[in-house]
Design an enzyme around this catalytic site. Structure first.
Site, PDB file in Angstrom:
ATOM      1  N   HIS A   1       0.788  -1.151   0.002  1.00  0.00           N
ATOM      2  CA  HIS A   1      -0.161  -0.129  -0.027  1.00  0.00           C
ATOM      3  C   HIS A   1       0.879   1.232  -0.025  1.00  0.00           C
ATOM      4  O   HIS A   1       0.703   2.176  -0.943  1.00  0.00           O
ATOM      5  CB  HIS A   1      -0.875  -0.093   1.252  1.00  0.00           C
ATOM      6  N   GLU A   2       1.946   1.274   0.908  1.00  0.00           N
ATOM      7  CA  GLU A   2       2.841   2.267   1.124  1.00  0.00           C
ATOM      8  C   GLU A   2       3.687   2.443  -0.257  1.00  0.00           C
ATOM      9  O   GLU A   2       3.896   3.846  -0.738  1.00  0.00           O
ATOM     10  CB  GLU A   2       3.620   2.256   2.107  1.00  0.00           C
TER      11      GLU A   2
ATOM     12  N   HIS B   1       1.829   4.606  -3.059  1.00  0.00           N
ATOM     13  CA  HIS B   1       1.926   6.042  -2.800  1.00  0.00           C
ATOM     14  C   HIS B   1       3.255   6.472  -3.279  1.00  0.00           C
ATOM     15  O   HIS B   1       3.305   7.362  -4.004  1.00  0.00           O
ATOM     16  CB  HIS B   1       1.748   6.435  -1.454  1.00  0.00           C
TER      17      HIS B   1
END
Length: 155
Positions: free
Chosen positions: A67-68, A71
């Site tokens: 998820h990170e 980004h």
């Protein structure tokens, strides 16, 4: 897992799922309370919450890493990197990363008091001096029975 292992895992996950290098730092930040990780826009570093690794295991933690990294890679490529952006949502689906984290169970100590006269029982989070307070029902004297730990789902 220490900082060096976290860095190595982050680089491996980036290459495996995104076929791109992770060129910045991944660090643990134990002060994070309600989030699994955080991508820092200015430094491009990623902070991870070690409590998620302890509570949910490595497989779930790798999901947070993905998820990170979504980004991270979208921001580097100057695409939509925020949760509401279409590019971000599509990349999440492509790499099978979670959109949100589960909450970490919190430990709360509950103190139990009982009235000597009527036997009514009270549970409180804060301890109090039984010599200063009386039972609200009958006015009898209170005694502390004990305390117990309760795990809640709230953050």
């Amino acid at each position: 897992m220490n900082q060096a292992e976290l860095q190595r895992h982050m680089e491996e996950v980036s290459l495996q799922f995104f076929q791109k290098e992770f060129r910045h730092q991944a660090v643990f930040n134990a002060r994070l309370r309600t989030t699994g990780g955080r991508y820092l826009l200015k430094s491009h570093n990623i902070e991870m919450n070690p409590k998620y690794l302890e509570n949910f295991g490595l497989a779930y933690f790798i999901g947070i890493m993905k998820h990170e990294l979504c980004h991270y890679h979208l921001h580097i490529e100057k695409k939509g990197y925020q949760h509401r952006d279409q590019d971000f949502r599509e990349l999440l689906k492509k790499v099978d990363a979670p959109r949100f984290c589960a909450t970490i169970p919190r430990e709360i100590t509950m103190h139990e008091y009982t009235c000597k006269s009527c036997g009514k029982s009270f549970l409180r989070q804060r301890r109090f001096n039984v010599n200063r307070y009386r039972c609200g029902s009958c006015g009898g004297k209170l005694i502390q029975i004990g305390s117990k730990k309760i795990y809640t789902e709230n953050a």
